[in-house]
Design a protein around this motif. Structure first.
Motif, mmCIF file in Angstrom:
data_model
loop_
_atom_site.group_PDB
_atom_site.id
_atom_site.type_symbol
_atom_site.label_atom_id
_atom_site.label_comp_id
_atom_site.label_asym_id
_atom_site.label_seq_id
_atom_site.Cartn_x
_atom_site.Cartn_y
_atom_site.Cartn_z
ATOM 1 N N ASN A 1 15.903 18.782 107.642
ATOM 2 C CA ASN A 1 15.085 17.800 106.939
ATOM 3 C C ASN A 1 14.379 16.932 107.986
ATOM 4 O OD1 ASN A 1 14.015 15.693 105.386
ATOM 5 N ND2 ASN A 1 15.707 15.768 103.909
ATOM 6 N N VAL A 2 13.279 17.448 108.488
ATOM 7 C CA VAL A 2 12.549 16.768 109.570
ATOM 8 C C VAL A 2 11.999 15.428 109.104
ATOM 9 C CG1 VAL A 2 10.591 16.942 111.159
ATOM 10 C CG2 VAL A 2 12.008 18.960 110.696
ATOM 11 N N PRO B 1 26.701 2.866 113.971
ATOM 12 C CA PRO B 1 27.503 4.022 113.556
ATOM 13 C C PRO B 1 27.288 4.379 112.092
ATOM 14 C CG PRO B 1 28.887 2.082 113.884
ATOM 15 C CD PRO B 1 27.534 1.727 114.386
ATOM 16 N N THR B 2 27.349 5.670 111.824
ATOM 17 C CA THR B 2 27.258 6.191 110.462
ATOM 18 C C THR B 2 28.434 7.132 110.234
ATOM 19 O OG1 THR B 2 26.043 8.193 111.052
ATOM 20 C CG2 THR B 2 24.728 6.195 110.664
ATOM 21 N N ALA C 1 22.283 12.137 102.023
ATOM 22 C CA ALA C 1 23.725 11.982 101.771
ATOM 23 C C ALA C 1 24.519 12.810 102.776
ATOM 24 C CB ALA C 1 24.059 12.414 100.348
ATOM 25 N N LYS C 2 25.752 12.382 103.055
ATOM 26 C CA LYS C 2 26.577 13.056 104.056
ATOM 27 C C LYS C 2 26.768 14.534 103.726
ATOM 28 C CE LYS C 2 30.951 12.695 106.576
ATOM 29 N NZ LYS C 2 32.258 12.006 106.694
ATOM 30 N N ALA C 3 26.909 14.852 102.441
ATOM 31 C CA ALA C 3 27.146 16.241 102.018
ATOM 32 C C ALA C 3 25.942 17.135 102.289
ATOM 33 C CB ALA C 3 27.487 16.280 100.527
ATOM 34 N N ASP C 4 24.752 16.543 102.452
ATOM 35 C CA ASP C 4 23.524 17.328 102.603
ATOM 36 C C ASP C 4 23.002 17.367 104.040
ATOM 37 O OD1 ASP C 4 23.553 17.688 99.836
ATOM 38 O OD2 ASP C 4 22.468 15.806 99.508
ATOM 39 N N ALA D 1 22.425 9.011 120.213
ATOM 40 C CA ALA D 1 22.013 9.219 118.824
ATOM 41 C C ALA D 1 22.277 10.678 118.450
ATOM 42 C CB ALA D 1 20.528 8.900 118.655
ATOM 43 N N THR D 2 22.370 10.933 117.176
ATOM 44 C CA THR D 2 22.495 12.318 116.711
ATOM 45 C C THR D 2 21.431 12.581 115.648
ATOM 46 O OG1 THR D 2 24.054 11.771 114.926
ATOM 47 C CG2 THR D 2 25.001 12.331 117.073
ATOM 48 N N VAL D 3 21.040 13.831 115.541
ATOM 49 C CA VAL D 3 20.112 14.226 114.485
ATOM 50 C C VAL D 3 20.716 13.910 113.122
ATOM 51 C CG1 VAL D 3 19.105 16.243 113.349
ATOM 52 C CG2 VAL D 3 18.884 15.972 115.835
ATOM 53 N N ARG D 4 22.008 14.170 112.972
ATOM 54 C CA ARG D 4 22.692 13.908 111.698
ATOM 55 C C ARG D 4 22.585 12.431 111.309
ATOM 56 N NH1 ARG D 4 27.043 17.095 110.109
ATOM 57 N NH2 ARG D 4 28.403 15.269 109.954
#
Length: 558
Positions: free
Chosen positions: A351-352, A66-67, A343-346, A331-334
């Motif tokens: 961003n491949v 988890p993230t 970073a979470k804010a970005d 899974a998620t792309v994020r």
């Protein structure tokens, strides 16, 4: 585009009476014990009556580590269950109950999200049918009876320094981790150092989730080791004569809870051991009952596949005689971008390269799961910010790992968005391709089992454990507990014991801080690194924004 919150969606659900949900599984209303109009327990007589039926197909949903970006494992479990029903399969969902601690802390609830939720969401995330309160009461009754036995003469000759049975509370409260009880003089007993764990870490919770009947439950409770004498001989719960009363308190809690999804499909929500400090799976009785009533059962195991799925395979399946027909890895792309250093804010920006860099964590989980002999499908849980190029990068990577990734839009579209995933999963599950086998045999020595998990699943170089811990494991082997499986207590955020090491790290060690024998549940808990069995609240807990609005409705649950 503004989306409704989970609780707003749940509140607008067009729920069917629980009688009608039971009928979908062939459960007559007299075999349900209703808790209001929208939830019920399934009685034991009915469960006993269906045991001669064949089992349906078992599908496990697990995830990457988890993230903060979010993965949506429960959401995918619910979405896949709805998707299977949409394509004409008779499917049921089995998930865990929510703990109050993380609800009011940082994690939030455990009922799914968006258009893939189980309802009633508010009830499930709060007191529900009282199962966790019953477990808390039963656990603490035993604690009270131990101290009472010592107070009234200590006939069993318990060494007060070696009482291993702590107390529990279903709340995050770091102040209770290490406490001294019985202060205040002779009338209050003998002062001793002890502490509290969170209810979901209780051995009673594990036992409820692994028991097959009330008789099995009472025997397992009796088998729990609660203290030792000065000669190190064990004191069991049955010696304290608490097992009968504890079973009485747990009588109703043993019965699985039946509720429904937003699309009125049946869901069993029962039991809730955490996966980072306990075994992370819903109850055996709920899963095995669902397998007798549905052609497909979708269940989940907590946190990443290194914890929940490993324990599902090595503990739950081993104990219950189950074998998954397919594993869905969420899974998620994020999350891939976050594992790739963004970073979470970005995370909103395409961003491949970061997606590709972060896929190593996903790849390791795919390889680990395949080592159990089970086919693996990756579900890309879709976020509206995902771009086509990022999604394709994940699909391309998964193909290099000998698996396939399918985009699922259940959060936004419900079963319509998960139909493709459901179709593929059903085909794999029906193919008979699974050749499931646990990671280690029963007769492997305990320390070697710990090493097998650390090296095969975490990809560690070594396990660090001092002589005292190794001696303790050998003592348990000599006492007849050497055939038990291992339950690792470790951070959920990393393959290592350092929560900040993302991706697929190598060249690390697994330090073992403590081992605990859960003789009733039937496993050895191995506590690694800084993991806590009583979590604390974050700086800004969710409870600060949970309230009743002017209409008397709950706001702030998520």
């Amino acid at each position: 585009m503004a989306y409704k919150t989970d609780i707003e969606i749940a509140r607008e659900a067009k729920k069917q009476p629980i009688k009608e949900i039971g009928e979908k599984l062939g459960i007559a209303f007299e075999n349900l014990v209703p808790y209001g109009h929208d939830k019920a327990k399934v009685n034991q007589d009915f469960i006993n009556s269906v045991q001669d039926r064949p089992n349906g197909k078992l599908i496990l949903v697990t995830a990457i580590n988890p993230t903060p970006a979010g993965e949506g494992k429960t959401t995918t479990t619910v979405g896949l269950g709805d998707g299977l029903n949409r394509i004409g399969k008779k499917a049921a969902i089995c998930i865990r109950e929510a703990s109050l601690g993380p609800n009011f802390g940082m994690k939030g609830g455990a009922a799914g999200g968006g258009m893939a939720q189980i309802v009633p969401m508010e009830d499930m995330n709060l007191h529900f049918t009282g199962d966790f309160h019953a477990i808390t009461a039963a656990h603490n009754l035993l604690a009270a009876m131990i101290d009472n036995h010592i107070y009234w003469g200590n006939e069993l000759e318990i060494d007060e320094r070696r009482v291993t049975w702590r107390r529990v509370l279903d709340m995050n409260d770091r102040a209770l981790r290490d406490v001294v009880t019985s202060l205040g003089g002779v009338a209050n007993g003998f002062p001793r150092q002890t502490g509290f764990d969170i209810t979901v870490a209780s051995e009673v919770m594990a036992i409820l989730c692994l028991s097959t009947s009330l008789d099995d439950l009472e025997k397992r409770l009796g088998d729990m080791i609660v203290a030792y004498r000065r000669d190190r001989s064990p004191i069991y719960c049955r010696d304290i004569k608490a097992d009968g009363a504890m079973t009485v308190l747990l009588k109703d809690a043993m019965q699985p809870n039946l509720v429904q999804t937003l699309e009125n499909n049946p869901a069993f929500v029962h039991g809730g051991p955490f996966a980072n400090i306990a075994h992370g799976c819903n109850s055996v009785i709920a899963t095995t009952t669902a397998l007798k009533l549905a052609d497909f059962v979708v269940t989940e195991a907590g946190f990443g596949a290194d914890l929940g799925a490993e324990k599902f395979m090595n503990i739950k399946c081993r104990k219950a005689g189950l074998a998954p027909d397919c594993v869905v890895l969420v899974a998620t792309v994020r999350a891939m971008k976050m594992n790739g250093g963004v970073a979470k804010a970005d995370l909103g920006a395409e961003n491949v390269d970061a997606v590709k860099a972060g896929c190593a964590n996903l790849g390791r989980h795919i390889g680990n799961l395949k080592s159990f002999g089970v086919p693996v499908v990756v579900a890309i849980n879709h976020f509206v910010t995902d771009t086509e190029a990022e999604i394709q990068a994940v699909k391309d990577y998964v193909k290099t790992q000998g698996s396939e990734a399918i985009l699922s839009r259940h959060w936004e579209l419900g079963s319509e968005g998960s139909a493709e995933l459901a179709t593929r999963v059903a085909k794999i599950a029906e193919s008979g391709a699974s050749q499931f086998a646990p990671l280690y045999p029963d007769d492997m020595p305990l320390f070697q089992k710990i090493e097998r998990i650390a090296k095969s699943i975490y990809h560690a170089d070594e396990v660090l454990a001092d002589a005292k811990i190794r001696a303790q494991l050998r003592e348990w082997e000599e006492a007849g507990y050497g055939n038990l499986p291992i339950c690792m207590a470790k951070t959920q955020y990393s393959f290592t014991t350092d929560p900040n090491r993302r991706g697929a790290p190598t060249g690390h060690s697994v330090p073992v801080r403590e081992v605990r024998l859960s003789a009733g549940a039937g496993f050895v808990v191995v506590i690694c690194g800084e993991i806590m069995t009583m979590p604390g609240l974050p700086r800004v807990p969710a409870s600060e924004t949970i309230r009743l609005n002017d209409e008397g409705l709950i706001e702030g649950l998520f």
